[in-house]
Motif scaffolding. Structure first.
Motif, PDB file in Angstrom:
ATOM      1  N   MET A  35       0.805  -1.198   0.000  1.00 48.53           N
ATOM      2  CA  MET A  35       0.000   0.000   0.000  1.00 48.53           C
ATOM      3  C   MET A  35       0.847   1.262   0.000  1.00 48.53           C
ATOM      4  SD  MET A  35      -3.511   0.196   2.183  1.00 48.53           S
ATOM      5  CE  MET A  35      -2.638   0.063   3.686  1.00 48.53           C
ATOM      6  N   ALA A  36       2.121   1.173  -0.046  1.00 48.41           N
ATOM      7  CA  ALA A  36       2.982   2.353   0.071  1.00 48.41           C
ATOM      8  C   ALA A  36       2.785   3.352  -1.061  1.00 48.41           C
ATOM      9  CB  ALA A  36       4.439   1.923   0.131  1.00 48.41           C
ATOM     10  N   ALA A  37       2.511   2.884  -2.258  1.00 45.12           N
ATOM     11  CA  ALA A  37       2.363   3.780  -3.400  1.00 45.12           C
ATOM     12  C   ALA A  37       0.988   3.593  -4.021  1.00 45.12           C
ATOM     13  CB  ALA A  37       3.440   3.476  -4.441  1.00 45.12           C
ATOM     14  N   PRO A  38       0.457   4.647  -4.646  1.00 50.68           N
ATOM     15  CA  PRO A  38      -0.826   4.485  -5.326  1.00 50.68           C
ATOM     16  C   PRO A  38      -0.720   3.398  -6.398  1.00 50.68           C
ATOM     17  CG  PRO A  38      -0.236   6.796  -5.188  1.00 50.68           C
ATOM     18  CD  PRO A  38       0.959   6.001  -4.732  1.00 50.68           C
ATOM     19  N   PRO A  39      -1.825   2.701  -6.662  1.00 46.79           N
ATOM     20  CA  PRO A  39      -1.790   1.649  -7.679  1.00 46.79           C
ATOM     21  C   PRO A  39      -1.562   2.232  -9.063  1.00 46.79           C
ATOM     22  CG  PRO A  39      -4.023   2.043  -6.933  1.00 46.79           C
ATOM     23  CD  PRO A  39      -3.129   2.858  -6.059  1.00 46.79           C
ATOM     24  N   PRO A  40      -1.078   1.411  -9.991  1.00 40.46           N
ATOM     25  CA  PRO A  40      -0.786   1.895 -11.338  1.00 40.46           C
ATOM     26  C   PRO A  40      -1.984   2.561 -12.028  1.00 40.46           C
ATOM     27  CG  PRO A  40       0.128  -0.288 -11.035  1.00 40.46           C
ATOM     28  CD  PRO A  40      -0.683   0.017  -9.815  1.00 40.46           C
ATOM     29  N   ARG A  41      -3.211   2.170 -11.674  1.00 36.65           N
ATOM     30  CA  ARG A  41      -4.385   2.763 -12.324  1.00 36.65           C
ATOM     31  C   ARG A  41      -4.475   4.271 -12.110  1.00 36.65           C
ATOM     32  NH1 ARG A  41      -8.307   3.972  -8.575  1.00 36.65           N
ATOM     33  NH2 ARG A  41      -8.156   2.860  -6.609  1.00 36.65           N
ATOM     34  N   LEU A  42      -3.793   4.778 -11.094  1.00 39.80           N
ATOM     35  CA  LEU A  42      -3.819   6.216 -10.833  1.00 39.80           C
ATOM     36  C   LEU A  42      -2.723   6.966 -11.590  1.00 39.80           C
ATOM     37  CD1 LEU A  42      -4.619   6.342  -7.021  1.00 39.80           C
ATOM     38  CD2 LEU A  42      -6.182   6.525  -8.955  1.00 39.80           C
ATOM     39  N   GLY A  43      -1.857   6.231 -12.276  1.00 42.72           N
ATOM     40  CA  GLY A  43      -0.809   6.877 -13.049  1.00 42.72           C
ATOM     41  C   GLY A  43       0.117   7.689 -12.176  1.00 42.72           C
ATOM     42  N   ASN A  44       0.472   8.863 -12.645  1.00 42.72           N
ATOM     43  CA  ASN A  44       1.392   9.739 -11.920  1.00 42.72           C
ATOM     44  C   ASN A  44       0.678  10.952 -11.347  1.00 42.72           C
ATOM     45  OD1 ASN A  44       3.693   8.177 -12.360  1.00 42.72           O
ATOM     46  ND2 ASN A  44       3.911   9.003 -14.433  1.00 42.72           N
ATOM     47  N   LEU A  45      -0.480  10.739 -10.756  1.00 42.19           N
ATOM     48  CA  LEU A  45      -1.211  11.853 -10.167  1.00 42.19           C
ATOM     49  C   LEU A  45      -0.402  12.512  -9.057  1.00 42.19           C
ATOM     50  CD1 LEU A  45      -4.840  10.437  -9.810  1.00 42.19           C
ATOM     51  CD2 LEU A  45      -4.035  12.142 -11.434  1.00 42.19           C
ATOM     52  N   ALA A  46      -0.475  13.817  -8.993  1.00 46.44           N
ATOM     53  CA  ALA A  46       0.166  14.559  -7.908  1.00 46.44           C
ATOM     54  C   ALA A  46      -0.915  14.929  -6.903  1.00 46.44           C
ATOM     55  CB  ALA A  46       0.838  15.812  -8.454  1.00 46.44           C
ATOM     56  N   PHE A  47      -0.670  14.629  -5.636  1.00 43.68           N
ATOM     57  CA  PHE A  47      -1.660  14.898  -4.606  1.00 43.68           C
ATOM     58  C   PHE A  47      -1.292  16.127  -3.796  1.00 43.68           C
ATOM     59  CE2 PHE A  47      -2.036  10.274  -5.278  1.00 43.68           C
ATOM     60  CZ  PHE A  47      -3.378  10.235  -5.645  1.00 43.68           C
ATOM     61  N   ALA A  48      -2.315  16.893  -3.419  1.00 43.46           N
ATOM     62  CA  ALA A  48      -2.124  18.048  -2.547  1.00 43.46           C
ATOM     63  C   ALA A  48      -1.918  17.587  -1.110  1.00 43.46           C
ATOM     64  CB  ALA A  48      -3.330  18.982  -2.634  1.00 43.46           C
ATOM     65  N   SER A  49      -2.582  16.473  -0.735  1.00 42.20           N
ATOM     66  CA  SER A  49      -2.409  15.890   0.594  1.00 42.20           C
ATOM     67  C   SER A  49      -2.830  14.430   0.540  1.00 42.20           C
ATOM     68  CB  SER A  49      -3.229  16.645   1.648  1.00 42.20           C
ATOM     69  OG  SER A  49      -4.615  16.511   1.395  1.00 42.20           O
ATOM     70  N   ILE A  50      -2.381  13.671   1.526  1.00 40.91           N
ATOM     71  CA  ILE A  50      -2.801  12.281   1.678  1.00 40.91           C
ATOM     72  C   ILE A  50      -3.064  12.020   3.155  1.00 40.91           C
ATOM     73  CG2 ILE A  50      -1.532  11.443  -0.340  1.00 40.91           C
ATOM     74  CD1 ILE A  50       0.477  10.180   1.645  1.00 40.91           C
ATOM     75  N   ASP A  51      -3.850  10.968   3.418  1.00 38.37           N
ATOM     76  CA  ASP A  51      -4.049  10.533   4.793  1.00 38.37           C
ATOM     77  C   ASP A  51      -4.210   9.023   4.775  1.00 38.37           C
ATOM     78  OD1 ASP A  51      -4.053  11.069   7.496  1.00 38.37           O
ATOM     79  OD2 ASP A  51      -6.213  11.378   7.605  1.00 38.37           O
ATOM     80  N   ALA A  52      -3.669   8.366   5.773  1.00 37.60           N
ATOM     81  CA  ALA A  52      -3.674   6.908   5.822  1.00 37.60           C
ATOM     82  C   ALA A  52      -4.510   6.415   6.985  1.00 37.60           C
ATOM     83  CB  ALA A  52      -2.246   6.384   5.968  1.00 37.60           C
TER      84      ALA A  52
END
Length: 118
Positions: free
Chosen positions: A1-18
């Protein structure tokens, strides 16, 4: 789960939360993308709304829209996916089995911040 799955491509996120077994990212355009376990439907973010903040709990996720309204989804076995009782928020925080929020600066409260869940 460390990285977004390939289906999301190279999206840049403004923030994340786990959460415990899932992660949600807030894209710069206000869309939410979640990945990981979906055992409690915690990945099923509402679409068609522009979001400004996300907060992931153990098995639930909450977000604030541009007007400060909260929406939550996922596990609600202890009421944690029912947004705290305020009509608008400036920020949210999700714990394992609860969600709390602060009202906008114009809402003065001498009590503890409103929370939902355990």
């Amino acid at each position: 789960m460390a990285a977004p799955p390939p289906r999301l491509g190279n999206l840049a996120f403004a923030s994340i939360d786990a959460g415990a077994v899932h992660v949600c990212g807030l894209h710069h355009d206000g869309a939410i993308y979640c990945w990981g376990s979906n055992a409690a439907d915690q990945l099923n973010a509402p679409v068609g709304t522009s979001w400004t903040q996300i907060a992931a709990g153990a098995g639930h996720t909450c977000a604030l829209d541009v007007s400060g309204r909260a929406a939550c989804w996922g596990d609600n076995s202890f009421g944690q996916s029912a947004p705290p009782q305020l009509s608008r928020f400036s920020t949210l925080s999700a714990g394992e089995l609860h969600t709390c929020g602060l009202g906008p600066p114009s809402v003065k409260s001498r009590d503890f911040p409103p929370c939902a869940g355990l």
